[in-house]
Design a protein around this motif. Structure first.
Motif, PDB file in Angstrom:
ATOM      1  N   ASP A 113      -2.537   1.055  -4.231  1.00 36.35           N
ATOM      2  CA  ASP A 113      -1.951   1.501  -2.973  1.00 36.35           C
ATOM      3  C   ASP A 113      -1.630   2.984  -2.999  1.00 36.35           C
ATOM      4  OD1 ASP A 113      -1.676  -0.557  -0.937  1.00 36.35           O
ATOM      5  OD2 ASP A 113      -0.524  -1.640  -2.433  1.00 36.35           O
ATOM      6  N   TRP A 163      -8.724 -12.531   3.084  1.00 39.03           N
ATOM      7  CA  TRP A 163      -7.841 -11.652   3.845  1.00 39.03           C
ATOM      8  C   TRP A 163      -8.650 -10.682   4.711  1.00 39.03           C
ATOM      9  CZ3 TRP A 163      -3.194 -12.112   5.438  1.00 39.03           C
ATOM     10  CH2 TRP A 163      -2.419 -11.022   5.827  1.00 39.03           C
ATOM     11  N   HIS A 200      -0.249  -6.705   3.939  1.00 36.27           N
ATOM     12  CA  HIS A 200      -0.260  -6.414   2.511  1.00 36.27           C
ATOM     13  C   HIS A 200       0.535  -7.459   1.754  1.00 36.27           C
ATOM     14  CE1 HIS A 200       3.836  -4.908   3.245  1.00 36.27           C
ATOM     15  NE2 HIS A 200       3.314  -4.265   4.285  1.00 36.27           N
ATOM     16  N   HIS A 202       4.688  -2.772  -0.668  1.00 36.20           N
ATOM     17  CA  HIS A 202       3.234  -2.886  -0.782  1.00 36.20           C
ATOM     18  C   HIS A 202       2.981  -3.326  -2.217  1.00 36.20           C
ATOM     19  CE1 HIS A 202       3.039   0.431   2.520  1.00 36.20           C
ATOM     20  NE2 HIS A 202       3.221  -0.774   3.042  1.00 36.20           N
ATOM     21  N   GLY A 221      -3.578  -5.739  -5.485  1.00 33.23           N
ATOM     22  CA  GLY A 221      -4.512  -5.768  -4.368  1.00 33.23           C
ATOM     23  C   GLY A 221      -5.961  -5.700  -4.766  1.00 33.23           C
ATOM     24  N   ARG A 270     -12.732  -3.386  -2.390  1.00 36.43           N
ATOM     25  CA  ARG A 270     -12.371  -2.896  -1.059  1.00 36.43           C
ATOM     26  C   ARG A 270     -13.591  -2.960  -0.150  1.00 36.43           C
ATOM     27  NH1 ARG A 270      -8.104   0.176   0.488  1.00 36.43           N
ATOM     28  NH2 ARG A 270      -7.599   0.672  -1.695  1.00 36.43           N
ATOM     29  N   LEU A 280      -7.651  -1.890   4.293  1.00 36.27           N
ATOM     30  CA  LEU A 280      -6.908  -3.029   3.768  1.00 36.27           C
ATOM     31  C   LEU A 280      -6.348  -2.735   2.380  1.00 36.27           C
ATOM     32  CD1 LEU A 280      -9.070  -6.117   4.772  1.00 36.27           C
ATOM     33  CD2 LEU A 280      -6.753  -5.610   5.537  1.00 36.27           C
ATOM     34  N   ARG A 281      -5.102  -3.136   2.150  1.00 40.20           N
ATOM     35  CA  ARG A 281      -4.471  -2.944   0.847  1.00 40.20           C
ATOM     36  C   ARG A 281      -4.887  -4.027  -0.151  1.00 40.20           C
ATOM     37  NH1 ARG A 281      -0.499   0.963   1.224  1.00 40.20           N
ATOM     38  NH2 ARG A 281       0.116   1.531   3.353  1.00 40.20           N
ATOM     39  N   THR A 282      -5.529  -5.069   0.330  1.00 46.79           N
ATOM     40  CA  THR A 282      -6.128  -6.073  -0.534  1.00 46.79           C
ATOM     41  C   THR A 282      -7.215  -6.783   0.260  1.00 46.79           C
ATOM     42  OG1 THR A 282      -5.752  -7.979  -1.990  1.00 46.79           O
ATOM     43  CG2 THR A 282      -4.510  -7.920   0.072  1.00 46.79           C
ATOM     44  N   LEU A 330       2.841 -12.324   2.042  1.00 46.25           N
ATOM     45  CA  LEU A 330       2.168 -11.186   2.665  1.00 46.25           C
ATOM     46  C   LEU A 330       2.801 -10.872   4.009  1.00 46.25           C
ATOM     47  CD1 LEU A 330      -0.379 -13.415   1.758  1.00 46.25           C
ATOM     48  CD2 LEU A 330      -1.544 -11.209   1.751  1.00 46.25           C
TER      49      LEU A 330
END
Length: 490
Positions: free
Chosen positions: A154, A327, A371, A378, A382, A390, A400-402, A412
């Motif tokens: 992050d 996700w 997240h 955060h 991730g 990613r 997206l953070r994960t 989340l």
């Protein structure tokens, strides 16, 4: 364990606040040891973590309000600065190393605790002074010291690797620990979930209080102060999880508004939408909630249109989130739902799938769907080596953070939004490939609107997502709450 050791029951801020049992941290240490054994950690190896230290304000003798380093907190639950912790992997035996203060320290900071008091406070029998760390390690004779070294995906910053004078004389492995402990933090234990439920409930109640406080003529920071006061006075939450975002009017389109250059200092005006993103923190565990509503307490048609578009995206994700679901796919679902409603409202036009592919959704929502959340707002884990990378195939998804596949006991945020950001709209309307999707006159009517974000904290269970947030969400619920009704509903 010493039979005379009388362990305190846990960490607590006093009557009416949640007791964080020491068992929570003991359980985490056991989980870590079990995981390392499955990863063939060297026999007679020792995990060594270094806690956080007081940080001075520039060159002054004043320090920032201390918050413990998150990995260290996860494993040991120690709230004091200047400590180390060690875990013998073969046996699970834990050691803590505490600062040794001079006698005059008591004048400024109170009575210096004895080792037995540290044992009782944190439930760890083996207490040593930091200055003896090298000698203790020589006595334990570890084959390997496992230290924490890795990058937070992050922030792009690296974790703090433990070090002490003499560590160079030991065999150190700084590659095994990071990925394993980060992955363990992703799925919460039952005890961790109870702490998260508590801090989310306190934050929810504080948001509800702000909703009834806000009015034309007040400032954004006054609304922030109401939130902070409630969380601390009622919930014992000395910290918040991030700088409060109290955007009204156009400021609601600034994603991380509230920073030092724009410190929630605008006076609230008639017709404003409020976007208040605030979350308390309790013994390191975070909450993160965003509520959006009109200062008047009654939605105009335009406000209702944008709000319901975001709410529909939020609810679509909430109903679809469950173990085994990607996700990244849920982000796309939210974006598609948002675009469909904006098309019905005459703000955009054309084929929704083509709009998605060309990045139209990212003009209105330039951030990711949400997240992981835990000891960091955060939270870590991730993008670990064995998880999906990613994604880059659709604009906006790359934020997206994960992109992990959902698992039971993940916590989340689900936070779709719709913002009218001049910089992005100007770019889109000048781009031949994007401008064809926009009804320019309608878009320009919304200039200055600000934005809407609806952010809920959810727990993934075997049956689906459970919303832990307790605030009014529909237009009707918000209007009733702000009118002073439904006191018995939350």
């Amino acid at each position: 364990m010493n039979s005379e050791l009388k362990i305190d029951s846990g960490l607590c801020m006093g009557p009416g606040t949640h007791m964080v049992p020491l068992e929570l941290f003991d359980t985490n240490r056991k989980r870590l040891v079990d995981r390392l054994k499955t990863k063939n950690a060297p026999k007679n190896s020792i995990v060594l973590l270094e806690g956080g230290n007081d940080v001075p304000v520039h060159d002054s003798d004043i320090t920032y309000l201390f918050r413990q380093e998150s990995y260290f907190m996860w494993a040991f639950g120690i709230t004091d600065p200047g400590c180390y912790g060690a875990i013998e992997v073969d046996t699970g035996i834990a050691h803590i190393f505490i600062p040794k203060f001079p006698a005059e320290y008591a004048v400024w900071m109170g009575r210096i605790l004895e080792k037995d008091e540290w044992r009782n406070k944190y439930g760890i029998e083996n207490v040593h002074y930091v200055e003896d760390l090298n000698n203790v390690m020589n006595d334990l004779k570890p084959s390997t010291i496992l230290t924490l070294k890795g990058m937070n995906t992050d922030s792009g910053l690296c974790s703090k690797e433990a070090s002490f004078k003499g560590i160079e004389n030991f065999n150190v492995n700084n590659t095994l620990l990071f990925n394993e402990i980060a992955d363990l933090r992703v799925c919460k234990t039952k005890l961790e979930i109870e702490v998260l439920k508590y801090v989310i409930e306190i934050s929810s109640a504080a948001h509800r209080k702000v909703m009834r406080y806000v009015s034309v003529g007040k400032t954004e920071y006054q609304c922030e102060s109401v939130f902070l006061h409630y969380c601390y006075e009622v919930g014992g939450c000395r910290h918040v999880s991030y700088t409060c975002i109290c955007g009204t009017g156009h400021n609601a389109s600034i994603l991380h508004y509230g920073h030092a250059g724009a410190p929630n200092d605008r006076k609230i005006k008639e017709g404003d939408m409020c976007l208040f993103d605030m979350g308390a923190n309790y013994y390191g565990y975070a909450s993160d909630i965003t509520c959006s509503y009109p200062v008047s307490g009654v939605f105009t048609e335009d406000q209702k249109t944008i709000y319901n578009a975001v709410l529909n995206a939020n609810l679509a994700v909430l109903s679809s989130a469950k173990p085994g679901v990607s996700w990244a796919d849920l982000h796309i679902l939210a974006a598609k739902t948002l675009l469909e409603d904006l098309k019905k409202a005459g703000i955009v036009k054309g084929n929704v799938q083509e709009m998605l592919k060309d990045g139209v959704a990212a003009i209105f929502q330039p951030h990711g769907l949400g997240h992981l959340m835990g000891l960091d707002v955060h939270d870590v884990g991730g993008y670990l080596p064995n998880n999906p990378p990613r994604p880059t195939h659709i604009p906006g998804v790359d934020k997206l953070r994960t992109a992990r596949i959902l698992e039971e006991n993940m916590v989340l945020t689900i936070e779709p939004g719709c913002y009218f950001i001049d910089h992005l709209l100007d770019h889109a309307l000048k781009d031949p490939n994007l401008s064809k999707y926009f009804e320019a006159d309608v878009v320009n009517r919304f200039r200055g609107f600000g934005g809407v974000r609806i952010e809920d904290d959810v727990l993934i269970t075997k049956d689906g997502a459970v919303n832990l947030t307790k605030v009014p969400r529909t237009v009707e619920e918000i209007e009733r709450w702000m009118a002073g009704k439904d006191d018995d509903k939350y």
